[in-house]
Design an enzyme around this catalytic site. Structure first.
Site, PDB file in Angstrom:
ATOM      1  N   ASN A   9       0.578  -1.309  -0.275  1.00  0.00           N
ATOM      2  CA  ASN A   9       0.095   0.062   0.402  1.00  0.00           C
ATOM      3  C   ASN A   9       0.878   1.044  -0.105  1.00  0.00           C
ATOM      4  O   ASN A   9       1.429   1.757   1.374  1.00  0.00           O
ATOM      5  CB  ASN A   9      -0.614   0.168   1.452  1.00  0.00           C
ATOM      6  N   LYS A  11       0.163   4.299  -0.581  1.00  0.00           N
ATOM      7  CA  LYS A  11      -0.664   5.655   0.271  1.00  0.00           C
ATOM      8  C   LYS A  11      -0.047   6.832  -0.716  1.00  0.00           C
ATOM      9  O   LYS A  11      -0.244   6.225  -2.580  1.00  0.00           O
ATOM     10  CB  LYS A  11      -0.288   5.724   1.469  1.00  0.00           C
ATOM     11  N   HIS A  94      -9.208   1.953   4.055  1.00  0.00           N
ATOM     12  CA  HIS A  94      -8.393   1.977   4.571  1.00  0.00           C
ATOM     13  C   HIS A  94      -8.490   2.890   5.914  1.00  0.00           C
ATOM     14  O   HIS A  94      -9.663   3.875   5.922  1.00  0.00           O
ATOM     15  CB  HIS A  94      -6.974   2.858   4.381  1.00  0.00           C
ATOM     16  N   GLU A  96      -7.006   5.701   6.992  1.00  0.00           N
ATOM     17  CA  GLU A  96      -6.891   6.912   6.611  1.00  0.00           C
ATOM     18  C   GLU A  96      -8.520   7.461   6.011  1.00  0.00           C
ATOM     19  O   GLU A  96      -8.109   8.910   5.857  1.00  0.00           O
ATOM     20  CB  GLU A  96      -5.403   7.099   6.517  1.00  0.00           C
ATOM     21  N   GLU A 164      -5.816  -4.101  10.521  1.00  0.00           N
ATOM     22  CA  GLU A 164      -5.202  -3.713  10.386  1.00  0.00           C
ATOM     23  C   GLU A 164      -5.069  -2.346  11.921  1.00  0.00           C
ATOM     24  O   GLU A 164      -6.400  -1.188  11.476  1.00  0.00           O
ATOM     25  CB  GLU A 164      -4.775  -2.015   9.054  1.00  0.00           C
ATOM     26  N   GLY A 170       1.854   2.078  10.702  1.00  0.00           N
ATOM     27  CA  GLY A 170       2.937   3.231  10.672  1.00  0.00           C
ATOM     28  C   GLY A 170       3.660   4.101  11.638  1.00  0.00           C
ATOM     29  O   GLY A 170       4.331   5.175  11.801  1.00  0.00           O
ATOM     30  N   SER A 210       2.678  -1.749  10.931  1.00  0.00           N
ATOM     31  CA  SER A 210       3.684  -2.266  10.842  1.00  0.00           C
ATOM     32  C   SER A 210       4.778  -2.964  10.441  1.00  0.00           C
ATOM     33  O   SER A 210       5.343  -4.072  11.102  1.00  0.00           O
ATOM     34  CB  SER A 210       4.341  -1.804  12.150  1.00  0.00           C
TER      35      SER A 210
HETATM   36  P1  PGA Z   1       2.725   0.147   7.704  1.00  0.00           P
HETATM   37  O1  PGA Z   1       0.702   1.121   7.058  1.00  0.00           O
HETATM   38  O2  PGA Z   1       2.734  -0.644   7.070  1.00  0.00           O
HETATM   39  O3  PGA Z   1       3.393   1.449   7.555  1.00  0.00           O
HETATM   40  O4  PGA Z   1       1.631   0.893   9.221  1.00  0.00           O
HETATM   41  C1  PGA Z   1      -0.310  -0.397   6.670  1.00  0.00           C
HETATM   42  C2  PGA Z   1      -1.127   0.419   5.792  1.00  0.00           C
HETATM   43  O5  PGA Z   1      -1.551   1.237   6.605  1.00  0.00           O
HETATM   44  O6  PGA Z   1      -1.993   0.123   5.486  1.00  0.00           O
END
Ligand code: PGA
Length: 249
Positions: A9, A11, A94, A96, A164, A170, A210
């Site tokens: 992903n 982003k 997602h 976000e 998630e 993140g 992560s």
């Molecule tokens: P990350 O993001 O691996 O940077 O924690 C995962 C995601 O948001 O899909």
């Protein structure tokens, strides 16, 4: 037995040149992988070039988002019909999108239905915030996301779930394999209740938050963890290839 599925992903990251460099390096690094499905989800602006760069490889392409109408006066939105020219997958729901763009379970549900109507495969994201976890209502929240996000669907064969936990995205704070397994098994039980045993057994549930080369293997050892949705560590071809090749680690 469910086939492992590792998805990137990106982003809101990468210019055209950066994406091309990634594609050239990454396709070489994973060209011998035949026992794991690989997906790279990229911004809309990169879909066309990634389709060309990755043609004929073992790497699938996905979009980061989709709108729930086919066309019309929706300035700045992109429809499933448009995405279909370039990609097979799309990420929906997602955290976000939920947090910064106000996407509700109802909006997520409309997007999933529209994507499926146009034969896109969906990576459907769910997960609780830290606040909800601390209140002890993780399962309530995630259960509601699943029920409402998949409401009205009869078949979920083209859906992959990504669990998630928001507090792990993140932040470098991965859920422990045990914490993740507990939620994955809860989600699978719920899928069984809603769609039957066969569908629940076949649906892949990815963990996201992560995921890194050093922790992917122990996560993947858990019975109900079928893959990963990877943000930060998917931006670098070498680090993402190590995650894809977790079996060799
Ligand atoms: P990350 O993001 O691996 O940077 O924690 C995962 C995601 O948001 O899909």
């Amino acid at each position: 037995m469910r086939r492992p599925f590792i998805a990137a992903n990106w982003k809101m990251n990468k210019t055209l040149n950066e994406a091309k460099n990634f594609a050239n390096e990454f396709k070489e690094l994973v060209k011998d992988v035949s026992d794991t499905d690989i997906l790279v989800c990229v911004p809309y602006t990169l879909l066309c070039s990634m389709k060309n760069e990755l043609k004929g490889t073992n790497i699938n392409i996905g979009a980061e988002n989709v709108f729930y109408e086919d066309s019309g006066a929706y300035t700045g939105e992109i429809s499933a019909l448009m995405i279909k020219d370039f990609a097979e997958f799309v990420i929906v729901g997602h955290s976000e999108r939920r947090k910064y763009f106000g996407e509700t379970n109802d909006i997520v549900n409309k997007k999933i239905k529209k994507a499926l109507e146009h034969d896109l495969k969906v990576v459907f994201c769910i997960g609780e915030t830290l606040e909800k976890r601390e209140k002890g209502i993780t399962k309530e929240i995630v259960g509601k996301q699943v029920r409402e996000g998949l409401s009205g669907l009869e078949v979920i064969s083209e859906i992959t779930i990504a669990y998630e936990p928001v507090w792990a995205i993140g932040t470098g704070k991965t859920a422990t394999p045990e914490q993740a397994q507990e939620m994955h098994s809860f989600i699978r039980d719920l899928l069984e209740e809603l769609f039957g045993e066969d569908a629940a057994e076949k649906t892949r549930i990815l963990y996201g938050g992560s995921v890194k080369p050093h922790n992917v293997k122990e996560l993947m050892e858990k019975q109900d963890i079928d893959g990963g949705l990877v943000g930060g560590a998917s931006l670098d071809a070498e680090s993402f290839s190590k995650i894809v090749k977790f079996k060799g680690q």
